[in-house]
Design a protein around this motif. Sequence first.
Motif, PDB file in Angstrom:
ATOM      1  N   THR A  82      33.827 -11.851 -29.268  1.00 37.18           N
ATOM      2  CA  THR A  82      32.831 -12.479 -28.394  1.00 37.18           C
ATOM      3  C   THR A  82      33.299 -12.456 -26.939  1.00 37.18           C
ATOM      4  OG1 THR A  82      33.769 -14.684 -28.807  1.00 37.18           O
ATOM      5  CG2 THR A  82      31.969 -13.977 -30.233  1.00 37.18           C
ATOM      6  N   ALA A 134      33.980 -11.882 -23.028  1.00 33.83           N
ATOM      7  CA  ALA A 134      33.109 -11.807 -21.860  1.00 33.83           C
ATOM      8  C   ALA A 134      33.298 -10.466 -21.163  1.00 33.83           C
ATOM      9  CB  ALA A 134      33.432 -12.948 -20.900  1.00 33.83           C
ATOM     10  N   VAL A 189      20.590  -7.373 -24.294  1.00 27.70           N
ATOM     11  CA  VAL A 189      21.872  -7.065 -24.946  1.00 27.70           C
ATOM     12  C   VAL A 189      22.270  -5.610 -24.755  1.00 27.70           C
ATOM     13  CG1 VAL A 189      21.708  -8.781 -26.803  1.00 27.70           C
ATOM     14  CG2 VAL A 189      20.664  -6.537 -27.108  1.00 27.70           C
ATOM     15  N   TYR A 200      29.167  -5.273 -26.918  1.00 25.68           N
ATOM     16  CA  TYR A 200      29.322  -6.615 -26.361  1.00 25.68           C
ATOM     17  C   TYR A 200      28.403  -7.540 -27.155  1.00 25.68           C
ATOM     18  CZ  TYR A 200      28.303 -10.282 -22.849  1.00 25.68           C
ATOM     19  OH  TYR A 200      28.103 -11.468 -22.186  1.00 25.68           O
ATOM     20  N   ARG A 256      27.489 -10.915 -26.875  1.00 30.46           N
ATOM     21  CA  ARG A 256      26.754 -12.061 -26.351  1.00 30.46           C
ATOM     22  C   ARG A 256      25.339 -11.587 -26.017  1.00 30.46           C
ATOM     23  NH1 ARG A 256      31.105 -15.461 -22.639  1.00 30.46           N
ATOM     24  NH2 ARG A 256      32.900 -15.109 -24.005  1.00 30.46           N
ATOM     25  N   TYR A 257      24.351 -12.473 -26.207  1.00 29.66           N
ATOM     26  CA  TYR A 257      22.977 -12.091 -25.903  1.00 29.66           C
ATOM     27  C   TYR A 257      22.418 -13.011 -24.824  1.00 29.66           C
ATOM     28  CZ  TYR A 257      22.781 -15.110 -30.134  1.00 29.66           C
ATOM     29  OH  TYR A 257      22.993 -16.069 -31.083  1.00 29.66           O
ATOM     30  N   HIS A 258      21.556 -12.459 -23.981  1.00 27.81           N
ATOM     31  CA  HIS A 258      21.181 -13.108 -22.729  1.00 27.81           C
ATOM     32  C   HIS A 258      19.665 -13.193 -22.553  1.00 27.81           C
ATOM     33  CE1 HIS A 258      25.316 -12.897 -20.818  1.00 27.81           C
ATOM     34  NE2 HIS A 258      25.457 -12.116 -21.884  1.00 27.81           N
ATOM     35  N   ALA A 301      23.925 -21.200 -26.828  1.00 23.77           N
ATOM     36  CA  ALA A 301      24.569 -21.756 -25.645  1.00 23.77           C
ATOM     37  C   ALA A 301      24.354 -23.257 -25.507  1.00 23.77           C
ATOM     38  CB  ALA A 301      24.046 -21.037 -24.396  1.00 23.77           C
ATOM     39  N   ASP A 303      21.155 -15.416 -18.000  1.00 26.88           N
ATOM     40  CA  ASP A 303      22.010 -16.456 -18.581  1.00 26.88           C
ATOM     41  C   ASP A 303      22.275 -16.167 -20.056  1.00 26.88           C
ATOM     42  OD1 ASP A 303      22.122 -17.835 -16.211  1.00 26.88           O
ATOM     43  OD2 ASP A 303      20.802 -19.480 -16.839  1.00 26.88           O
ATOM     44  N   GLU A 304      23.427 -16.615 -20.526  1.00 29.25           N
ATOM     45  CA  GLU A 304      23.762 -16.419 -21.935  1.00 29.25           C
ATOM     46  C   GLU A 304      22.906 -17.325 -22.820  1.00 29.25           C
ATOM     47  OE1 GLU A 304      27.533 -17.122 -24.945  1.00 29.25           O
ATOM     48  OE2 GLU A 304      27.950 -16.588 -22.850  1.00 29.25           O
ATOM     49  N   ARG A 337      25.780 -16.043 -28.963  1.00 33.61           N
ATOM     50  CA  ARG A 337      26.709 -14.953 -29.313  1.00 33.61           C
ATOM     51  C   ARG A 337      26.821 -14.848 -30.823  1.00 33.61           C
ATOM     52  NH1 ARG A 337      31.914 -17.547 -26.304  1.00 33.61           N
ATOM     53  NH2 ARG A 337      30.315 -17.774 -24.707  1.00 33.61           N
TER      54      ARG A 337
END
Length: 285
Positions: A70, A72, A91, A145, A147-149, A214, A243-244, A247
């Motif tokens: 996970t 950054a 993503v 990667y 994390r999803y945003h 988050a 913004d995140e 994850r």
Amino acid sequence: MKVFDHLKTIPQYLIPQHGLSVLAGKLADKKNLRIKNWVIKTFAKHYGVDMSIAVEPDLTAYESFNDFFTRAIRPETRPICDDPDTLACPVDGAVSQFGKITNGDIIQAKGHSYTVQDLLGGDAKLAEQFEDGEFITIYLSPKDYHRYHMPIDGKLTRMIHVPGKLFSVNPLTARTVPRLFARNERVVAMFDTDFGPLAYVAVGATIVGSMEMAWSGIVTPPTIKDVSETQYAEGDVTLKRGDEVGRFRLGSTVILLLPKGSYSWDESIKNEAPTLLGQPMVKRH
């Protein structure tokens, strides 16, 4: 070829999916230096993980495999599209399917589809908001990667935890397991946006140790028996574009649903095409 594809997925019906996933999550949190470093280095080499974009490029600096998985990335490596009429890609991954929601159905793969209502946990009224809308499904491979945003500014209104199976979500399984994304355990986050309601679905998979949001931390595990919902008042959780959202602790899939409107997909968005966080995805006219 189709027969062999189906044969390859048979073991997924037989294994203890949730037990295996919980075990994988626990192992991925272990901090034994020798084993942890060996696993991370082996994984990174095998899958060709690009550590040049990571905030911490040193593989041995991560306390556990989950911390590595996970990790950054440096913001400048993924500039976020700021056109207010364009949704940014949420993503790094690859497009599985995208396009029109037709008669309440979402295409999973050639010959397979599932309903919006099933995906959203059986809520018919919620599903109605996406009649004749648009969808995109993006698969995150092990090297990506994880994390999803947010693709756009949004205010969180509901979070729905939908229990289910934990099949793999790779392209092979998507071609062979009917209603895959409506069968797997998932977390649905509903946002109010300038585009209207946005359904943001994080789908679990085999050996996904957990899904983390988050605003709430780890949502799954624990695995649940019934659909669970949390309501949010206006202003409780507001996220900006980029913004995140959350994850995956061991990869999976993100699905976005948009309401009916006049949209054009960016020319880079094609089935099986790679995606990068922040790139232009779909434009509203």
